[in-house]
Design an enzyme around this catalytic site. Structure first.
Site, PDB file in Angstrom:
ATOM      1  N   HIS A  18       0.657  -1.383   0.011  1.00 36.21           N
ATOM      2  CA  HIS A  18      -0.160  -0.148  -0.075  1.00 36.21           C
ATOM      3  C   HIS A  18       0.929   1.226   0.013  1.00 36.21           C
ATOM      4  O   HIS A  18       0.675   2.205  -0.636  1.00 36.21           O
ATOM      5  CB  HIS A  18      -0.990  -0.035   1.180  1.00 36.21           C
ATOM      6  CG  HIS A  18      -1.966  -1.240   1.249  1.00 36.21           C
ATOM      7  ND1 HIS A  18      -3.141  -0.859   1.610  1.00 36.21           N
ATOM      8  CD2 HIS A  18      -1.894  -2.313   0.902  1.00 36.21           C
ATOM      9  CE1 HIS A  18      -3.837  -1.816   1.497  1.00 36.21           C
ATOM     10  NE2 HIS A  18      -3.007  -2.904   1.065  1.00 36.21           N
ATOM     11  N   GLN A 362      12.681  -4.341  -7.072  1.00 38.43           N
ATOM     12  CA  GLN A 362      11.880  -5.007  -7.976  1.00 38.43           C
ATOM     13  C   GLN A 362      11.907  -4.352  -9.581  1.00 38.43           C
ATOM     14  O   GLN A 362      11.991  -4.826 -10.623  1.00 38.43           O
ATOM     15  CB  GLN A 362      10.618  -5.463  -7.601  1.00 38.43           C
ATOM     16  CG  GLN A 362       9.868  -6.263  -8.549  1.00 38.43           C
ATOM     17  CD  GLN A 362       8.513  -7.105  -7.974  1.00 38.43           C
ATOM     18  OE1 GLN A 362       9.049  -8.057  -7.186  1.00 38.43           O
ATOM     19  NE2 GLN A 362       7.585  -6.609  -8.190  1.00 38.43           N
ATOM     20  N   HIS A 377       3.416 -13.706  -7.615  1.00 36.48           N
ATOM     21  CA  HIS A 377       1.816 -13.987  -7.077  1.00 36.48           C
ATOM     22  C   HIS A 377       0.907 -13.154  -7.684  1.00 36.48           C
ATOM     23  O   HIS A 377      -0.167 -13.222  -7.161  1.00 36.48           O
ATOM     24  CB  HIS A 377       2.213 -13.780  -5.431  1.00 36.48           C
ATOM     25  CG  HIS A 377       2.467 -12.196  -5.302  1.00 36.48           C
ATOM     26  ND1 HIS A 377       3.349 -11.457  -5.980  1.00 36.48           N
ATOM     27  CD2 HIS A 377       1.966 -11.328  -4.312  1.00 36.48           C
ATOM     28  CE1 HIS A 377       3.503 -10.155  -5.289  1.00 36.48           C
ATOM     29  NE2 HIS A 377       2.570 -10.133  -4.629  1.00 36.48           N
ATOM     30  N   TRP A 380      -0.860  -6.605  -7.396  1.00 39.46           N
ATOM     31  CA  TRP A 380      -1.254  -5.632  -8.605  1.00 39.46           C
ATOM     32  C   TRP A 380       0.255  -4.704  -8.667  1.00 39.46           C
ATOM     33  O   TRP A 380       0.500  -4.401  -9.762  1.00 39.46           O
ATOM     34  CB  TRP A 380      -2.186  -4.731  -8.025  1.00 39.46           C
ATOM     35  CG  TRP A 380      -2.573  -3.719  -9.339  1.00 39.46           C
ATOM     36  CD1 TRP A 380      -2.443  -2.431  -9.417  1.00 39.46           C
ATOM     37  CD2 TRP A 380      -2.653  -4.122 -10.784  1.00 39.46           C
ATOM     38  NE1 TRP A 380      -2.476  -1.826 -10.469  1.00 39.46           N
ATOM     39  CE2 TRP A 380      -2.945  -2.719 -11.442  1.00 39.46           C
ATOM     40  CE3 TRP A 380      -2.789  -5.365 -11.467  1.00 39.46           C
ATOM     41  CZ2 TRP A 380      -3.180  -2.732 -12.936  1.00 39.46           C
ATOM     42  CZ3 TRP A 380      -2.977  -5.200 -13.004  1.00 39.46           C
ATOM     43  CH2 TRP A 380      -3.051  -3.916 -13.461  1.00 39.46           C
ATOM     44  N   ASN A 381       0.872  -4.512  -7.475  1.00 40.11           N
ATOM     45  CA  ASN A 381       2.139  -3.711  -7.756  1.00 40.11           C
ATOM     46  C   ASN A 381       3.147  -4.389  -8.771  1.00 40.11           C
ATOM     47  O   ASN A 381       3.781  -4.022  -9.650  1.00 40.11           O
ATOM     48  CB  ASN A 381       2.817  -3.337  -6.628  1.00 40.11           C
ATOM     49  CG  ASN A 381       1.696  -2.326  -5.700  1.00 40.11           C
ATOM     50  OD1 ASN A 381       1.195  -1.556  -5.984  1.00 40.11           O
ATOM     51  ND2 ASN A 381       2.099  -2.604  -4.406  1.00 40.11           N
ATOM     52  N   SER A 382       3.097  -5.827  -8.470  1.00 40.09           N
ATOM     53  CA  SER A 382       4.080  -6.462  -9.291  1.00 40.09           C
ATOM     54  C   SER A 382       3.721  -6.674 -10.740  1.00 40.09           C
ATOM     55  O   SER A 382       4.461  -6.722 -11.751  1.00 40.09           O
ATOM     56  CB  SER A 382       4.133  -7.881  -8.608  1.00 40.09           C
ATOM     57  OG  SER A 382       5.041  -7.921  -7.379  1.00 40.09           O
ATOM     58  N   GLU A 385       4.352  -3.332 -12.516  1.00 46.25           N
ATOM     59  CA  GLU A 385       5.661  -3.110 -12.913  1.00 46.25           C
ATOM     60  C   GLU A 385       6.180  -3.996 -13.768  1.00 46.25           C
ATOM     61  O   GLU A 385       7.085  -3.777 -14.841  1.00 46.25           O
ATOM     62  CB  GLU A 385       6.330  -3.396 -11.492  1.00 46.25           C
ATOM     63  CG  GLU A 385       6.225  -2.357 -10.472  1.00 46.25           C
ATOM     64  CD  GLU A 385       6.679  -2.987  -9.079  1.00 46.25           C
ATOM     65  OE1 GLU A 385       6.336  -1.934  -8.091  1.00 46.25           O
ATOM     66  OE2 GLU A 385       7.270  -3.935  -8.678  1.00 46.25           O
ATOM     67  N   GLN A 402      -5.570 -11.410  -6.139  1.00 45.39           N
ATOM     68  CA  GLN A 402      -4.261 -11.836  -7.194  1.00 45.39           C
ATOM     69  C   GLN A 402      -4.820 -12.841  -8.042  1.00 45.39           C
ATOM     70  O   GLN A 402      -4.356 -12.920  -9.076  1.00 45.39           O
ATOM     71  CB  GLN A 402      -3.299 -12.524  -6.251  1.00 45.39           C
ATOM     72  CG  GLN A 402      -2.469 -11.778  -5.225  1.00 45.39           C
ATOM     73  CD  GLN A 402      -1.779 -12.450  -4.072  1.00 45.39           C
ATOM     74  OE1 GLN A 402      -1.551 -13.396  -4.148  1.00 45.39           O
ATOM     75  NE2 GLN A 402      -1.234 -11.497  -3.213  1.00 45.39           N
TER      76      GLN A 402
END
Length: 485
Positions: A18, A362, A377, A380-382, A385, A402
């Protein structure tokens, strides 16, 4: 007297997933409008972890300033204000202790509003009045704090618009439909929601299936989402403003669907512009980057399951086995919680073809030319990105939204594949090998995944660039705040 400068107070829950998008948004606001002020605020515990120079555990939490004072970083209290006994980024949040987690969330919701209200009042008293409050998912009370002081507010939705639409429908007439589909026990059953393609039960956010049970660890999170949508419904005079960390081009139909009820402004995916502040230990030496520099283009398998993921012994064994059998270089992130298991696994089987780290930057890793695949996983951030970097994904979703994100990656954007897990949630070596080959191999399907990853990389870059859809939406939001300041 001249009107006050637009001043955004950006509030967020003390989890890295967050904090990162919220702080990125704060800095993005400064970038698109040189006259605005921003105050970023999370709990004192997280603040002291991010800025240890301010003193540890209850020390002097004085303001940090950036960008010539236009950005201030000020904490608020959640009633605990200590990192003692924490594991996942919030006080009382370690382990599987449901009572401890519930107690923390109760304290956060009880003390947080008072502390944030005092912060707003203090800023006004020193001539820096807040003109717009922006808050993330776990702070439904922030809108009430703002309303009582006559300040407009906006929700910053840090997940895809599609996920927002699912929650909206759940809390507006479709709770029984989703509950009945989940009760039948078949994760492949399709749920039909207005204006959306059918979704399998497994693709729905787990907070709307598993966490509705009061005995579930995350039941208080479900209740917080319920309160959040109640809060949005209180905006009776006009549509609630929803900033979304996505871009219109990624979610055209979902933006149209949600836009009938709320003023939806996709302003992302918002990425860091430089070194990013984290609540986790960071390796200043970044030897993994030097290691990446030695690898051929698109050759490395990057594996990370997020800042909250803990890993069982069987899962770690299967990951290492599969990665070694793939015979490609790999970079595997294993949290320091798993050190004992990691030492045992390393002694037993290597690693020979890759390296293991406790933490990595990352965005820098995904931007490196050597990285050809991201086993993730699907937080949303991953995902965002990875999309922005044009890196294909292998999705291994666990909780929250996820599964929805993984479906978007595989079915909507075609930039990756979903991996199957056993009944215990373990990704086995053979399945890992199969999925990595599907996105990194020589076949036509792998080539198409890589092509689509490049297509969406360009789309995201254009949306975030000057004159792009996300850029213009954020400028419009600032202009709207300026007119009401």
């Amino acid at each position: 007297m001249s009107p006050p400068r637009p001043h955004f107070l950006v509030l967020t829950f003390p989890l890295q997933g967050h904090i990162a998008p919220a702080l990125r948004l704060a800095r993005r606001l400064l970038a698109v409008a040189p006259d605005v002020l921003v105050t970023f605020s999370t709990t004192k515990a997280a603040h002291s972890r991010m800025f240890p120079s301010n003193g540890e555990q209850g020390g002097d939490h004085r303001a940090e300033e950036e960008d010539d004072g236009r950005l201030e970083l000020l904490p608020f209290s959640d009633g605990t204000d200590s990192w003692e006994g924490t594991k996942d980024g919030y006080a009382g949040g370690g382990g599987d202790d449901v009572e401890a987690f519930n107690a923390y969330v109760a304290s956060f919701h009880a003390v947080g509003p008072r502390s944030v209200g005092e912060l707003v009042d203090a800023l006004a008293a020193r001539g820096r009045p807040v003109t717009r409050v922006v808050y993330t998912l776990m702070l439904p009370w922030a809108a009430d704090v703002a309303r009582r002081r006559g300040v407009p507010s906006a929700l910053y939705w840090i997940q895809p618009v599609v996920v927002f639409a699912i929650y909206h429908h759940y809390f507006h007439g479709y709770a029984d439909v989703i509950a009945e589909h989940h009760r039948r026990g078949d994760p492949s059953l399709l749920v039909e929601l207005p204006g959306m393609a059918p979704l399998a039960v497994r693709d729905l956010p787990t907070f709307l299936t598993e966490s509705t049970d009061p005995a579930n660890y995350f039941h208080t999170v479900f209740l917080t989402f319920r309160d959040l949508f109640d809060t949005l419904d209180k905006e009776t005079n006009s549509k609630a403003t929803i900033l979304v960390n996505s871009c219109k081009e990624l979610e055209v139909s979902a933006v149209t669907t949600v836009g009938k009820k709320h003023d939806v402004l996709p302003v992302g995916p918002v990425l860091p512009t430089g070194d990013e502040t984290s609540i986790f230990k960071q390796d200043a030496d970044a030897k993994y980057m030097e290691w990446l520099d030695t690898k051929p283009e698109n050759s490395v398998v990057y594996v990370s399951f997020g800042s909250l993921a803990t890993m069982g012994k069987e899962q770690l064994h299967e990951l290492l086995l599969g990665l070694e059998e793939i015979r490609r270089p790999y970079l595997l992130v294993v949290r320091k919680d798993n050190k004992a298991m990691l030492a045992e696994a390393e002694a037993e089987m290597g690693p020979k073809n890759g390296i293991l780290v406790e933490w990595c930057d990352q965005v820098r890793v995904l931007s490196h030319a050597a990285v050809g695949c991201f086993v993730t996983h699907c937080g949303w951030n991953s995902v965002a990105e990875s999309m922005a970097s044009g890196v294909p994904m292998v999705g291994v979703p666990k909780v929250s939204e996820q599964g929805t994100n993984a479906r978007l990656v595989e079915r909507e954007w075609r930039t990756g594949v979903g991996a199957g897990v056993d009944n215990g949630g373990v990704l086995h070596a053979g399945e890992l090998r199969r999925c990595v080959e599907e996105v990194m191999g020589d076949g036509t399907s792998a080539a198409e995944v890589r092509r689509m990853a490049e297509v969406w990389k360009r789309v995201v870059a254009e949306a975030m660039g000057n004159g792009g859809s996300s850029y213009c939406n954020l400028v419009a939001f600032v202009d709207g705040a300026r007119s009401t300041a």
